[in-house]
Every structure is written in structure tokens, then in C-alpha cells.
Write an enzyme that holds these catalytic residues in place. Sequence first.
Site, mmCIF file in Angstrom:
data_model
loop_
_atom_site.group_PDB
_atom_site.id
_atom_site.type_symbol
_atom_site.label_atom_id
_atom_site.label_comp_id
_atom_site.label_asym_id
_atom_site.label_seq_id
_atom_site.Cartn_x
_atom_site.Cartn_y
_atom_site.Cartn_z
ATOM 1 N N LYS A 254 35.636 55.940 -4.905
ATOM 2 C CA LYS A 254 36.122 56.676 -3.725
ATOM 3 C C LYS A 254 37.382 56.024 -3.169
ATOM 4 O O LYS A 254 37.372 54.850 -2.810
ATOM 5 C CB LYS A 254 35.030 56.711 -2.651
ATOM 6 C CG LYS A 254 35.494 57.254 -1.290
ATOM 7 C CD LYS A 254 34.373 57.307 -0.256
ATOM 8 C CE LYS A 254 34.905 57.669 1.133
ATOM 9 N NZ LYS A 254 33.838 57.723 2.165
ATOM 10 N N ASP A 259 40.095 56.899 6.706
ATOM 11 C CA ASP A 259 39.116 57.920 7.088
ATOM 12 C C ASP A 259 39.035 58.011 8.611
ATOM 13 O O ASP A 259 38.309 57.251 9.245
ATOM 14 C CB ASP A 259 37.749 57.572 6.482
ATOM 15 C CG ASP A 259 36.687 58.606 6.854
ATOM 16 O OD1 ASP A 259 37.058 59.701 7.329
ATOM 17 O OD2 ASP A 259 35.482 58.307 6.658
ATOM 18 N N LYS A 266 36.209 60.230 14.251
ATOM 19 C CA LYS A 266 35.426 59.021 14.534
ATOM 20 C C LYS A 266 35.794 58.502 15.923
ATOM 21 O O LYS A 266 36.905 58.736 16.400
ATOM 22 C CB LYS A 266 35.714 57.940 13.481
ATOM 23 C CG LYS A 266 35.116 58.242 12.112
ATOM 24 C CD LYS A 266 35.230 57.056 11.184
ATOM 25 C CE LYS A 266 34.755 57.387 9.781
ATOM 26 N NZ LYS A 266 33.284 57.571 9.697
ATOM 27 N N ASP A 277 38.130 52.374 3.407
ATOM 28 C CA ASP A 277 37.352 53.443 2.772
ATOM 29 C C ASP A 277 37.844 53.778 1.356
ATOM 30 O O ASP A 277 37.354 54.711 0.729
ATOM 31 C CB ASP A 277 37.383 54.690 3.684
ATOM 32 C CG ASP A 277 36.110 55.506 3.625
ATOM 33 O OD1 ASP A 277 35.090 54.982 3.146
ATOM 34 O OD2 ASP A 277 36.153 56.673 4.053
ATOM 35 N N ASP A 336 33.737 64.563 8.394
ATOM 36 C CA ASP A 336 33.631 63.121 8.167
ATOM 37 C C ASP A 336 32.805 62.804 6.910
ATOM 38 O O ASP A 336 32.758 61.660 6.472
ATOM 39 C CB ASP A 336 33.024 62.448 9.408
ATOM 40 C CG ASP A 336 33.308 60.954 9.459
ATOM 41 O OD1 ASP A 336 34.106 60.466 8.636
ATOM 42 O OD2 ASP A 336 32.733 60.286 10.340
ATOM 43 N N ARG A 340 32.097 62.334 -0.348
ATOM 44 C CA ARG A 340 31.336 63.083 -1.365
ATOM 45 C C ARG A 340 32.149 64.256 -1.898
ATOM 46 O O ARG A 340 31.950 64.688 -3.027
ATOM 47 C CB ARG A 340 29.992 63.530 -0.777
ATOM 48 C CG ARG A 340 30.101 64.453 0.403
ATOM 49 C CD ARG A 340 28.810 64.545 1.197
ATOM 50 N NE ARG A 340 28.531 63.292 1.922
ATOM 51 C CZ ARG A 340 27.423 63.087 2.630
ATOM 52 N NH1 ARG A 340 26.494 64.030 2.718
ATOM 53 N NH2 ARG A 340 27.239 61.938 3.248
HETATM 54 N N1 BES Z 1 33.572 56.277 5.332
HETATM 55 C C1 BES Z 1 32.386 56.729 5.955
HETATM 56 C C2 BES Z 1 31.178 55.829 5.695
HETATM 57 C C3 BES Z 1 31.250 54.424 6.220
HETATM 58 C C4 BES Z 1 30.730 54.114 7.469
HETATM 59 C C5 BES Z 1 31.769 53.411 5.455
HETATM 60 C C6 BES Z 1 30.776 52.810 7.933
HETATM 61 C C7 BES Z 1 31.803 52.101 5.919
HETATM 62 C C8 BES Z 1 31.304 51.805 7.162
HETATM 63 C C9 BES Z 1 32.031 58.138 5.492
HETATM 64 O O1 BES Z 1 33.106 58.910 5.106
HETATM 65 C C10 BES Z 1 31.370 58.832 6.618
HETATM 66 O O2 BES Z 1 31.989 58.998 7.623
HETATM 67 N N2 BES Z 1 30.119 59.240 6.421
HETATM 68 C C11 BES Z 1 29.370 59.923 7.427
HETATM 69 C C12 BES Z 1 28.601 61.050 6.757
HETATM 70 C C13 BES Z 1 27.901 61.978 7.711
HETATM 71 C C14 BES Z 1 28.910 62.751 8.533
HETATM 72 C C15 BES Z 1 27.030 62.907 6.932
HETATM 73 C C16 BES Z 1 28.402 58.908 8.045
HETATM 74 O O3 BES Z 1 27.896 58.057 7.341
HETATM 75 O O4 BES Z 1 28.211 58.982 9.255
HETATM 76 ZN ZN ZN Z 2 34.782 58.066 4.367
HETATM 77 MG MG MG Z 3 33.933 59.992 6.682
#
Ligand code: BES
Ligand code: ZN
Ligand code: MG
Length: 486
Positions: A254, A259, A266, A277, A336, A340
Site C-alpha cells: 500500500k 492519508d 481525519k 501510510d 478513509d 483497500r
Molecule cells: N491509514 C489508515 C489506517 C491507519 C490508522 C494506519 C492508524 C496507521 C495508523 C486507513 O486508511 C484508515 O483510515 N482506515 C480506517 C478504515 C475505516 C474507515 C473502515 C480506519 O482504520 O479507521
Molecule cells: Zn490509509
Molecule cells: Mg484511510
Amino acid sequence: MKLTVKKDISTLKAEDTYCIFVTDEQSRSWTDRIHPSINEALSSIDTEAVTGKYGEHFFVPLKKTPSLLVFGLGKNIDLTSESIRKLGADLAAFCISKNITSISFVPPAPGNFIEAECTRFIAEGIVLSNYKFEKFKTKDKKKLIENLCVYSSDPLAPSIINEIQIIYNNTVLCRDLINDASYNSTPEGIAAAAKSLASNKNIKCQILGKKQIEELKLGLLLAVNQGSARPPQLVVLSYKGAPSDKSSIALVGKGLTFDSGGMNLKTSGHIEDMRMDMAGAATVMYAFKSAVELNIKKNIYAVMPLTENMISNTAYRPGDVFTAYNGLTVEIGNTDAEGRLILADALAYTVDKIKPSCIIDMATLTGACVVTFGETVAGLISTDEELTEKLRKSADRTGERLWPLPLYSDYEENMKSKIADLCNTASEKNSGTIHGAAFLKNFVGNIPWAHIDIAGTAWNTKARGYRPENATAFGIRLIVDFLSAL
Ligand code: BES
Ligand code: ZN
Ligand code: MG
């Protein structure tokens, strides 16, 4: 840092610091093992005070003859590969704090450990912790260790030390790329770094720009990219280490260079470190490079989808529907959950164009993974038991820990959309790490696949043993071990 192996300890120079490891059991006889070239140092240490307790250390700095540093290893029975690496890290931290830049050691062989193992674990602990990201510092820069010499006549020592030198160089490059500002580590910046690997004649690098990504219809990568002023990139690195062998391994990482969360922006406390990220992309790139430099006789690919996830007038929105490379339509439940999406297209593209015998993806995919495992264990979700077993063995050997999570069909059900084939968020709020993987499973066809969620392990909020604060490059040694053992 330069690593060397020498046989003859009498070549020790006055400016060197000679490190010796003493176990609890050896505390009464440790001076027997000391070479006469550091007798001078020995005479100024209270040898009785050395008990061999884990982490205990004594330092005798000298100018005209080599300095001496005695480090306690603890009891034989308590030693593990990780505790020895940790000791290497403590040793490096001590040397850095004292501005010691040239160190040497004779590997011990305590308890059930053989010399080659100790050479590896101590050297790994030292090199992995010999790192600072100081690109943006104009003052108070730290001096790191520049020379590490292992005095050993073990025939295994030169190849171990050569391997660790390669791992060290690539770990530094990987951490630098992750730690750097998102205006430097951009999609095009990372693609340029990948391209520079192709100066090695065994590596081929293909870079797809925005136009080609449009022509190929990687609709999910384009959707995430919509809000960004920077074009997306899809990079494919390839190496044929076994030209007559039909099998191959694809590593997919990835590469979200920043992000923001997009329209599902966020908040403070969650956005600050999101330049990390792209750690999955950086890790597969430098694991790949390490494997090539180690001449691993396998056919290996590294695939990196790269983009930012930004908020703007043109950004993709919740409720939008996009078509993936493999034709599946995806509803956006949350902008966010972008990792995926870009991985889905990269996985489907890999299946279609490369047709590898197995796929491993690495991604900072979910905050839920950090909640579950913290910063020292990565989540593992796989469709293949053999792959799971092999990865877990590599995790045990390298200390880059993985723990499996289940992928039952109910989780996959939860990823279905009412208005499209799939939704990028689950219909249930819990088990976020598994739901992320359940979404990805729709894009790997029948190819044995493992997903490694490194959201917690890729980035340390504080230094932990041999892993420094911020980018860790977790996963390089894991993947290299996996590829060598395959
Ligand atoms: N990049 C984030 C995941 C992340 C969070 C990496 C903290 C490192 C530290 C990812 O893109 C994300 O935001 N995921 C969301 C998914 C949700 C919206 C289904 C999450 O984990 O909140
Ligand atoms: Zn992300
Ligand atoms: Mg995200």
C-alpha cells in the site's frame, strides 16, 4: 555503517572499542577470553564487579590502546534471539550516547546458542538501532556508529555479516523514505526511487502513469486519486532469480503517500503521522531490493500502487460507486477506507498480468489493527495454510511478529453493498482488520494470498529495543527470510 569480519584480533586499532559479552555463568572466568591487546583496559576494571547480569555494562575509555566495553548477557536459560538483539540495541544506544563510532566484538556462544546465531542477533540489534532521521535538523545532530567489526574465524560469519550489511543499507533507505515529508515521498518520488533500483541489471522497473492507469481502468486507484493534485503511479519491479522456474512471488504494498482521510477527514490526533501510510510500498520495495542483492534464487515481483488521499472539490465522496480493474463495482462507504481500494486494483492487476504462484500484501490498512495488536505484532490474514505457516516461521526467526486472524465467510458477507457489488466499509462496525482483508479477498482470484496489516508495526510512537521511534521498516527481514526459506 560498514560491517566487516576479521580473523585476527591483533589488528584492533587504538581508536576501536572492543566489546565483550559476559553471561551470569561466565562472570568468574570472563577475563580468560580477553586478548592481550586490551590488557591495558583490563587492568583498570574491577573484574570482581562484573556479574554478567543482563544489560549490566562497564566502559573503560582509553586513547592510546583500544577501549573496553563489557556487557552482561544474563543467565543462559533466559536468552532468546530477541533478548540478544535487544542487547545489541542497548549496546548501540550506549555507544551512540558516548560518541563511540568504531566497535568490535568477538561473538559469544552461551547456553544453547551457537556462535553464528550470536553473530547474527547481536549485529542485527546493533545495525537496526543505529539510525536517526535528521534530514531536517540543522543542529544537535547525533553521531552514529560507523564501523562494526566481528572478530571470528567461523566460516559462516562472512555471509551472515554480508547479509546484515544489505539489510542495514535497505532498512535505512526504507525508513528514510517513510519518515520524509509527504512533499518528497510523493507517488512520483517513490516511483523515481523504484526506478533507480533498475540500475542493477537484474532488476526491471515498469512505471505506469495516470494516463496508462486510466487506459487500464484501475478505477479504484483513480477514485482515491481524484482529490489529489499529484498523479497516481503504479510501479512494478521484477527480478528473475530462477529463470527456468515457472513459479513466482508477488509482493504488493500500500502506497498512500498522505492519508488525510478524504471527505471523511481525519481529526487531530489521527492525521499527523499519515505520511507513513506508504510504509507497505516502501517495505516491499526494499525487501525486494534486499532479496535481489542477496541473490535469492526466486522470481520476485514488487507491485506498488501510489497516490495521496486528499480532500478537494474533485475528491471522491461517500455514496459514489466505482468500477475496479477486475470489473467489480464498489460503493464508497467511507473515503478513509482508501487503502483497500488502491490495493484491490493492484492485486487484481497482479493476478491478471503477473499470475504469480502466491501473493503477499503489506499495508498500513486499519486503525483496528493497532487497537488489537499494538506496535509490536502485525496482523496476518491468509487464504492458504501453508503460506500462513511459512510466514509464522519467518516471524519467529526474525522477531518480526505476526499473528493470524480468521477470515470466515460471514465477514465477506458484511462487505456486500445494497447498490453495488461491494462496499469499502463493513455493515458491522467491529473486527475492522478482518473486514479490510475480507474486501481484498475479492481481488486475488484463486492465488494463495496473505495479507499483512502493518498499521501498528510500521511506525513506533516511541523507540522500542532495536526499532527506533517513527518508521521501523518492519517486514523487510520477515519477507527476506520467507523468500530465502521458500
Ligand atoms: N491509514 C489508515 C489506517 C491507519 C490508522 C494506519 C492508524 C496507521 C495508523 C486507513 O486508511 C484508515 O483510515 N482506515 C480506517 C478504515 C475505516 C474507515 C473502515 C480506519 O482504520 O479507521
Ligand atoms: Zn490509509
Ligand atoms: Mg484511510
